[in-house]
Design a protein around this motif. Sequence first.
Motif, PDB file in Angstrom:
ATOM      1  N   ASN B  23     -21.739  -9.864   9.154  1.00 25.57           N
ATOM      2  CA  ASN B  23     -20.501  -9.998   8.221  1.00 25.57           C
ATOM      3  C   ASN B  23     -20.588  -9.242   7.006  1.00 25.57           C
ATOM      4  O   ASN B  23     -20.791  -9.778   6.012  1.00 25.57           O
ATOM      5  N   SER B  24     -20.983  -7.804   6.900  1.00 24.49           N
ATOM      6  CA  SER B  24     -21.427  -7.226   5.798  1.00 24.49           C
ATOM      7  C   SER B  24     -19.981  -6.533   5.139  1.00 24.49           C
ATOM      8  O   SER B  24     -19.053  -6.322   6.089  1.00 24.49           O
ATOM      9  N   ILE B  25     -20.058  -6.463   4.084  1.00 20.36           N
ATOM     10  CA  ILE B  25     -18.697  -6.138   3.263  1.00 20.36           C
ATOM     11  C   ILE B  25     -18.754  -4.679   2.624  1.00 20.36           C
ATOM     12  O   ILE B  25     -18.242  -3.880   2.734  1.00 20.36           O
ATOM     13  N   ILE B  26     -20.075  -4.580   2.126  1.00 13.47           N
ATOM     14  CA  ILE B  26     -20.613  -3.331   1.865  1.00 13.47           C
ATOM     15  C   ILE B  26     -21.569  -2.608   2.474  1.00 13.47           C
ATOM     16  O   ILE B  26     -22.710  -3.281   2.754  1.00 13.47           O
ATOM     17  N   SER B  27     -21.683  -1.434   2.890  1.00 10.50           N
ATOM     18  CA  SER B  27     -22.463  -0.798   3.664  1.00 10.50           C
ATOM     19  C   SER B  27     -22.725   0.582   3.419  1.00 10.50           C
ATOM     20  O   SER B  27     -22.022   1.366   3.483  1.00 10.50           O
ATOM     21  N   ALA B  28     -24.228   0.945   2.957  1.00 12.24           N
ATOM     22  CA  ALA B  28     -24.610   2.167   2.765  1.00 12.24           C
ATOM     23  C   ALA B  28     -25.395   2.625   3.833  1.00 12.24           C
ATOM     24  O   ALA B  28     -26.266   2.090   4.230  1.00 12.24           O
ATOM     25  N   LYS B  29     -24.945   3.819   4.187  1.00 16.06           N
ATOM     26  CA  LYS B  29     -25.820   4.558   5.347  1.00 16.06           C
ATOM     27  C   LYS B  29     -25.948   6.025   4.837  1.00 16.06           C
ATOM     28  O   LYS B  29     -25.237   6.804   4.573  1.00 16.06           O
ATOM     29  N   ASN B  30     -27.429   6.246   4.850  1.00 17.15           N
ATOM     30  CA  ASN B  30     -28.066   7.534   4.582  1.00 17.15           C
ATOM     31  C   ASN B  30     -27.754   8.129   3.195  1.00 17.15           C
ATOM     32  O   ASN B  30     -27.208   9.044   2.981  1.00 17.15           O
ATOM     33  N   VAL B  31     -27.878   7.013   2.112  1.00  8.70           N
ATOM     34  CA  VAL B  31     -27.407   7.406   0.938  1.00  8.70           C
ATOM     35  C   VAL B  31     -28.382   8.170   0.105  1.00  8.70           C
ATOM     36  O   VAL B  31     -29.519   7.611  -0.013  1.00  8.70           O
ATOM     37  N   ASP B  32     -28.175   9.330  -0.389  1.00 13.81           N
ATOM     38  CA  ASP B  32     -29.016  10.064  -1.174  1.00 13.81           C
ATOM     39  C   ASP B  32     -28.451  10.431  -2.508  1.00 13.81           C
ATOM     40  O   ASP B  32     -27.342  10.827  -2.656  1.00 13.81           O
ATOM     41  N   VAL B  83     -23.919  12.059  -5.247  1.00 11.36           N
ATOM     42  CA  VAL B  83     -24.294  11.292  -4.320  1.00 11.36           C
ATOM     43  C   VAL B  83     -23.796  11.629  -2.869  1.00 11.36           C
ATOM     44  O   VAL B  83     -22.653  12.253  -2.692  1.00 11.36           O
ATOM     45  N   GLU B  84     -24.647  11.688  -1.895  1.00  8.53           N
ATOM     46  CA  GLU B  84     -24.434  12.061  -0.477  1.00  8.53           C
ATOM     47  C   GLU B  84     -24.804  10.912   0.452  1.00  8.53           C
ATOM     48  O   GLU B  84     -25.297   9.712   0.127  1.00  8.53           O
ATOM     49  N   GLY B  85     -24.077  10.875   1.578  1.00  9.65           N
ATOM     50  CA  GLY B  85     -24.238   9.774   2.488  1.00  9.65           C
ATOM     51  C   GLY B  85     -22.838   8.983   2.501  1.00  9.65           C
ATOM     52  O   GLY B  85     -21.872   9.253   1.646  1.00  9.65           O
ATOM     53  N   SER B  86     -22.840   7.866   3.108  1.00  4.47           N
ATOM     54  CA  SER B  86     -21.460   7.223   3.164  1.00  4.47           C
ATOM     55  C   SER B  86     -21.624   5.830   2.757  1.00  4.47           C
ATOM     56  O   SER B  86     -22.739   5.135   2.992  1.00  4.47           O
ATOM     57  N   ILE B  87     -20.710   5.189   1.893  1.00  2.61           N
ATOM     58  CA  ILE B  87     -20.705   3.908   1.436  1.00  2.61           C
ATOM     59  C   ILE B  87     -19.331   3.514   2.013  1.00  2.61           C
ATOM     60  O   ILE B  87     -18.402   4.059   1.624  1.00  2.61           O
ATOM     61  N   THR B  88     -19.381   2.162   2.848  1.00  2.00           N
ATOM     62  CA  THR B  88     -18.041   1.825   3.072  1.00  2.00           C
ATOM     63  C   THR B  88     -17.822   0.391   2.349  1.00  2.00           C
ATOM     64  O   THR B  88     -18.761  -0.227   2.100  1.00  2.00           O
ATOM     65  N   LEU B  89     -16.668   0.170   1.946  1.00  2.00           N
ATOM     66  CA  LEU B  89     -16.225  -1.118   1.199  1.00  2.00           C
ATOM     67  C   LEU B  89     -15.235  -1.813   2.307  1.00  2.00           C
ATOM     68  O   LEU B  89     -14.175  -1.044   2.468  1.00  2.00           O
ATOM     69  N   GLY B  90     -15.647  -2.930   2.737  1.00  2.00           N
ATOM     70  CA  GLY B  90     -14.829  -3.570   4.181  1.00  2.00           C
ATOM     71  C   GLY B  90     -14.450  -2.402   5.216  1.00  2.00           C
ATOM     72  O   GLY B  90     -13.239  -2.327   5.547  1.00  2.00           O
ATOM     73  N   GLY B  91     -15.291  -1.598   5.637  1.00  2.00           N
ATOM     74  CA  GLY B  91     -15.054  -0.559   6.437  1.00  2.00           C
ATOM     75  C   GLY B  91     -14.352   0.630   6.166  1.00  2.00           C
ATOM     76  O   GLY B  91     -14.190   1.594   6.889  1.00  2.00           O
TER      77      GLY B  91
END
Lengths: 419, 273
Positions: B23-32, B83-91
């Motif tokens: 149940n994640s709301i914010i998800s950071a993936k490979n963020v540089d 900022v590089e990579g992806s950050i999602t808020l609620g998908g």
Amino acid sequence: MTDHIDIIRVEGSTRHRAQKRFQLYGLLAVSLSLAFLFIMVGSIVLRGSSAFRQSFVQVEIELPADAIDPDDVRGTRFGKFLKQALRNKFPQATTQKDKKQLYKLVSATAEYSIREQVEDNPQLIGTHAKIWVRTSSDVDIYLKGYVDTDLDESKRRLSDQQLEWLALLQQENKIESRINTKFFTGGDSREPEQVGVLGAVIGSALSLLVCFLLSFPLGVLTAVYLEEFAPKNKFNRIIEVNINNLAAVPSIVFGLLGLAIFLNFFGLPRSTPLVGGMVLALMTLPTIIIASRASLRAVPPSIREAAMGIGASKVQTTFHHVVPLAMPGMLTGSIIGMAQALGETAPLLMIGMVAFIVDVPQGITDATTALPVQIFLWADSPERGFLEKTSAAIMVLLAFLIVMNLVAIILRRRLEQRW
Amino acid sequence: MNSIVMRENINTMIEHSDFAPENSIISAKNVDVFYGEKQALFNMNLDVVENSVTALIGPSGCGKSTLLRCFNRMNDVIPICHVEGSITLGGQDIHASNVDVVSLRQKVGMVFQKPNPFPKSIYDNIAYGPRIHGMTTSKAELDEVVEKSLKRAGLWDEVKDRLDKLGTGLSGGQQQRLCIARAIAVQPKVILMDEPCSALDPIATATVEELIDELRERFTIIIVTHSMQQAARVSMHTAFFHLGNLVEYGATSDIFTAPKDERTQNYITGRIG
């Protein structure tokens, strides 16, 4: 034990002396500059204060009903009645030369003053009226004690004969020193006893109004853009450096620019507060921009973060929070810039505000002069009577400046209380 | 060469820790994240659990504040930051071109280290957010939002008689709670807190911590803190950062009682930091 204390004392006293010495230097510097200021203001007040008084002489004048049409007082020449009255008073003046000297006791504009008084009181027509008129400037200066009567008659503006008449008039209490209201309510004149600063004051005020309306919004918006929105790149740094350079450009250059562009290219009316204000705005802009940027920079970044953190856009952050907080500083900077503009003479000479204009301006497109230019004009006039008027006009200019600075301080206090 | 090896080690370690909440709301993936040439965050992967408190801990300069400021794109205002990579808020990708940063910041509120109320009245401090977002249509509605926000921030009883007084005239702890009330007035999903108690005394800190505990029911809270005790007290999950790397992330109780990484162990026991 006591040795230790001695050592501490000796070292301490050297430092102490250095500090005392420094404080003394500071005190000296302050008192010296205060002394200069005092001497300057003092000499101006000493010379100028007498300009606020003017000598008046009472003439008993015959105003024959058959020669004056009550419906056309304005068209009547009162000069001959005045001359007749003077001749009646001193019948011994028979030669042409004596008569001329006699007439010179009263102001050359005295007949107009009589006309005004008759216009105000038509019942004077047909009577033997006692009317007060201004003495000529030469007489006024003599009565104020500026003339050395020991000088040879040929080197004086007043002859022995004239002095005799004056002594007689004084004996009969027909000479009075009154407050010179004309100085505050009139425009320029060729006669020193007749001049007023109102035209110049209004001219200056209108010019400054135009200057403020143009330069404040332009300057503030420029500063806001450069400080808050512009990317920090080479181009903007060049702009920044050049704005600082503009602040140092001699004002006469702005005057020439105004002459070439506003007058010759756009054909705007010469000698008007409109053009004067525009030229002064050019001059004041860099000052306002620099002061506004400094006060924008002084707004803590935490306020910007706070606003942006709850989702305010950049424009909302800037205009809801940053600019209101920087406003006191911006206003103070602007008023300082305007105070500078108020004292500026050179650019106004270039656009023709040096013209001799008697009327008080009614709007920004009326030809007028400005206070510093008026001072320059009077200082340039050879008549002895203008000397005191020049100093008095400087006093008016200084008072204007003090009022402006007071407004700046009050505005600042008012706005800063909201912080 | 060495650092690459180290990074791979860390990544494996995170996979080992096996913390991938559903149940994640914010998800950071490979963020540089880069500040000019300097890289501040390395290949960050972090999922934040909804309606919980997540603490980001680590020594100064480890990148925890940088990551926090990525979540509402506050780094956008720093010209050299990248900022590089992806950050999602609620998908939803927050860096997508169609995302309005203003509405993102409405959804992801922020409370700063130093209390920074606006130099306006207490009422206007709270009302500003709802006003600019057009969230209320009438004065009565706005009054209600202000009251509710202040009540939730536990400040209502202290200020209800002086809503027209300056927000900057309150005490430090009250100011910080005012800032929290201001943040929740725009009904965010997530509240980011960047060392919210570092400028407060212990009593005010305790009040704010209690408040965080209550807010957890409605909001997701991510808090950066230098105080290990505070992280242990208020958070459900803790992430430990070191030199721009996420070293360890998991349930707070696990991190503090059984850290898997030696650096975490050293930090929480006070040997490095």
